[in-house]
Write a protein that holds these residues in place. Structure first.
Motif, PDB file in Angstrom:
ATOM      1  N   UNK A 166       1.422 -10.128  -2.237  1.00  0.00           N
ATOM      2  CA  UNK A 166       1.983  -9.480  -3.423  1.00  0.00           C
ATOM      3  C   UNK A 166       2.101  -7.971  -3.208  1.00  0.00           C
ATOM      4  N   UNK A 167       1.075  -7.388  -2.581  1.00  0.00           N
ATOM      5  CA  UNK A 167       1.119  -5.951  -2.306  1.00  0.00           C
ATOM      6  C   UNK A 167       2.255  -5.616  -1.346  1.00  0.00           C
ATOM      7  N   UNK A 168       2.425  -6.441  -0.317  1.00  0.00           N
ATOM      8  CA  UNK A 168       3.501  -6.205   0.650  1.00  0.00           C
ATOM      9  C   UNK A 168       4.869  -6.335  -0.010  1.00  0.00           C
ATOM     10  N   UNK A 169       4.987  -7.274  -0.961  1.00  0.00           N
ATOM     11  CA  UNK A 169       6.256  -7.450  -1.671  1.00  0.00           C
ATOM     12  C   UNK A 169       6.567  -6.226  -2.531  1.00  0.00           C
ATOM     13  N   UNK A 170       5.509  -5.606  -3.064  1.00  0.00           N
ATOM     14  CA  UNK A 170       5.705  -4.415  -3.901  1.00  0.00           C
ATOM     15  C   UNK A 170       5.958  -3.166  -3.065  1.00  0.00           C
ATOM     16  N   UNK A 171       5.689  -3.253  -1.780  1.00  0.00           N
ATOM     17  CA  UNK A 171       5.805  -2.094  -0.887  1.00  0.00           C
ATOM     18  C   UNK A 171       7.203  -1.462  -0.946  1.00  0.00           C
ATOM     19  N   UNK A 172       8.223  -2.292  -0.902  1.00  0.00           N
ATOM     20  CA  UNK A 172       9.587  -1.775  -0.888  1.00  0.00           C
ATOM     21  C   UNK A 172       9.929  -1.025  -2.176  1.00  0.00           C
ATOM     22  N   UNK A 173       9.276  -1.400  -3.265  1.00  0.00           N
ATOM     23  CA  UNK A 173       9.561  -0.769  -4.547  1.00  0.00           C
ATOM     24  C   UNK A 173       8.998   0.642  -4.637  1.00  0.00           C
ATOM     25  N   UNK A 174       7.964   0.930  -3.842  1.00  0.00           N
ATOM     26  CA  UNK A 174       7.303   2.230  -3.973  1.00  0.00           C
ATOM     27  C   UNK A 174       7.661   3.201  -2.850  1.00  0.00           C
ATOM     28  N   UNK A 175       8.271   2.695  -1.771  1.00  0.00           N
ATOM     29  CA  UNK A 175       8.522   3.563  -0.625  1.00  0.00           C
ATOM     30  C   UNK A 175       9.515   4.683  -0.930  1.00  0.00           C
ATOM     31  N   UNK A 176      10.361   4.480  -1.936  1.00  0.00           N
ATOM     32  CA  UNK A 176      11.359   5.502  -2.250  1.00  0.00           C
ATOM     33  C   UNK A 176      10.812   6.655  -3.066  1.00  0.00           C
ATOM     34  N   UNK A 177       9.589   6.561  -3.507  1.00  0.00           N
ATOM     35  CA  UNK A 177       9.015   7.607  -4.360  1.00  0.00           C
ATOM     36  C   UNK A 177       7.794   8.241  -3.697  1.00  0.00           C
ATOM     37  N   UNK A 178       7.932   9.481  -3.269  1.00  0.00           N
ATOM     38  CA  UNK A 178       6.803  10.194  -2.665  1.00  0.00           C
ATOM     39  C   UNK A 178       5.675  10.383  -3.673  1.00  0.00           C
ATOM     40  N   UNK A 179       6.046  10.600  -4.923  1.00  0.00           N
ATOM     41  CA  UNK A 179       5.034  10.797  -5.961  1.00  0.00           C
ATOM     42  C   UNK A 179       4.200   9.532  -6.141  1.00  0.00           C
ATOM     43  N   UNK A 180       4.856   8.375  -6.146  1.00  0.00           N
ATOM     44  CA  UNK A 180       4.131   7.110  -6.303  1.00  0.00           C
ATOM     45  C   UNK A 180       3.207   6.865  -5.112  1.00  0.00           C
ATOM     46  N   UNK A 181       3.699   7.130  -3.888  1.00  0.00           N
ATOM     47  CA  UNK A 181       2.859   6.941  -2.704  1.00  0.00           C
ATOM     48  C   UNK A 181       1.653   7.865  -2.731  1.00  0.00           C
ATOM     49  N   UNK A 182       1.865   9.110  -3.142  1.00  0.00           N
ATOM     50  CA  UNK A 182       0.748  10.057  -3.222  1.00  0.00           C
ATOM     51  C   UNK A 182      -0.270   9.609  -4.270  1.00  0.00           C
ATOM     52  N   UNK A 183       0.242   9.100  -5.411  1.00  0.00           N
ATOM     53  CA  UNK A 183      -0.651   8.624  -6.461  1.00  0.00           C
ATOM     54  C   UNK A 183      -1.471   7.432  -5.984  1.00  0.00           C
ATOM     55  N   UNK A 184      -0.817   6.509  -5.276  1.00  0.00           N
ATOM     56  CA  UNK A 184      -1.531   5.337  -4.757  1.00  0.00           C
ATOM     57  C   UNK A 184      -2.601   5.740  -3.750  1.00  0.00           C
ATOM     58  N   UNK A 185      -2.274   6.677  -2.852  1.00  0.00           N
ATOM     59  CA  UNK A 185      -3.252   7.108  -1.861  1.00  0.00           C
ATOM     60  C   UNK A 185      -4.466   7.741  -2.532  1.00  0.00           C
ATOM     61  N   UNK A 186      -4.226   8.575  -3.526  1.00  0.00           N
ATOM     62  CA  UNK A 186      -5.355   9.185  -4.247  1.00  0.00           C
ATOM     63  C   UNK A 186      -6.155   8.124  -4.999  1.00  0.00           C
ATOM     64  N   UNK A 187      -5.440   7.126  -5.544  1.00  0.00           N
ATOM     65  CA  UNK A 187      -6.127   6.057  -6.277  1.00  0.00           C
ATOM     66  C   UNK A 187      -7.023   5.237  -5.360  1.00  0.00           C
ATOM     67  N   UNK A 188      -6.495   4.866  -4.170  1.00  0.00           N
ATOM     68  CA  UNK A 188      -7.312   4.107  -3.222  1.00  0.00           C
ATOM     69  C   UNK A 188      -8.521   4.918  -2.778  1.00  0.00           C
ATOM     70  N   UNK A 189      -8.315   6.210  -2.531  1.00  0.00           N
ATOM     71  CA  UNK A 189      -9.428   7.074  -2.138  1.00  0.00           C
ATOM     72  C   UNK A 189     -10.483   7.114  -3.239  1.00  0.00           C
ATOM     73  N   UNK A 190     -10.011   7.218  -4.492  1.00  0.00           N
ATOM     74  CA  UNK A 190     -10.941   7.246  -5.616  1.00  0.00           C
ATOM     75  C   UNK A 190     -11.713   5.948  -5.760  1.00  0.00           C
ATOM     76  N   UNK A 191     -11.024   4.826  -5.586  1.00  0.00           N
ATOM     77  CA  UNK A 191     -11.681   3.517  -5.721  1.00  0.00           C
ATOM     78  C   UNK A 191     -12.744   3.339  -4.631  1.00  0.00           C
ATOM     79  N   UNK A 192     -12.402   3.673  -3.374  1.00  0.00           N
ATOM     80  CA  UNK A 192     -13.378   3.541  -2.297  1.00  0.00           C
ATOM     81  C   UNK A 192     -14.572   4.458  -2.532  1.00  0.00           C
TER      82      UNK A 192
END
Length: 204
Positions: A166-192
């Protein structure tokens, strides 16, 4: 033994988002389905040490020895913080990025193995989960633990692989947005980081 009650219990446990799920989803979003499958495989095999510890009674020793418990625990905390850094670091292993480059599968799987191996609560969890479903016959206890543990590992792989897909399927939807990718990276860092903090507060 193997029963609908055990299957339901195991499925609920596996479905609950934890470190392994977060890791698999991060790889699915960051590097695609193949990477997510390797992550799921690594997290699944990372269960094996805890299962063996429970079967051999080592989990009880880990639970009773504060020093041993804390050694494993703080190694796990340090590793989770390292994963958080890898989510933020430019070109980090867990960073969601537009590049199609994928790490080697064994490296991805090894990190998954370490995630579960360095969680001392997992062996104690098996020590609590499995006994209610055993027949009580000492002669067959090891075989029963192996069967139940094998089923739990199989469920883990299937569920984690689905999360990753499911995450891989959503990958294409987020690759076009640098802001979304940055938000996800910060979110994963926060969760870990939060998971590391929770583990640090755990007691034997």
């Amino acid at each position: 033994m193997l029963s609908p009650q055990f299957l339901l219990t195991a499925l609920v446990v596996v479905l609950a988002p934890g470190t392994g799920v977060i890791y698999t989803v991060a790889l699915g979003l960051g590097q695609g389905r193949r990477a997510a499958l390797w992550a799921a495989l690594g997290c699944t095999f990372g269960i094996l040490p805890a299962l063996l510890a429970a079967a051999l009674g080592l989990a009880a020793l880990l639970h009773s020895s504060a020093l041993l418990f804390n050694l494993v625990k703080y190694a796990g905390v340090a590793y989770l913080l390292w994963l958080a850094w890898q989510s933020l670091k430019s070109g980090g292993a867990l960073q969601v990025r537009a590049s199609d480059s994928v790490e080697s599968g064994p490296h991805i799987a090894l990190r998954g193995v370490l995630i579960n191996t360095l969680n001392p609560k997992l062996s104690i969890f098996f020590l609590a989960l499995l006994p209610p479903f055993l027949s009580g016959n000492p002669a067959t206890a090891t075989a029963e633990i192996a069967l139940l543990g094998g089923v739990f590992m199989a469920l883990t792989f299937v569920v984690f692989a689905l999360y990753g897909a499911f995450a891989a399927a959503a990958r294409r939807l987020i690759l076009g947005s640098r802001r979304t990718m940055a938000w996800l990276n910060r979110s994963f860092a926060g969760v870990f980081t939060l998971l590391a903090g929770r583990l640090a507060l755990d007691r034997a």
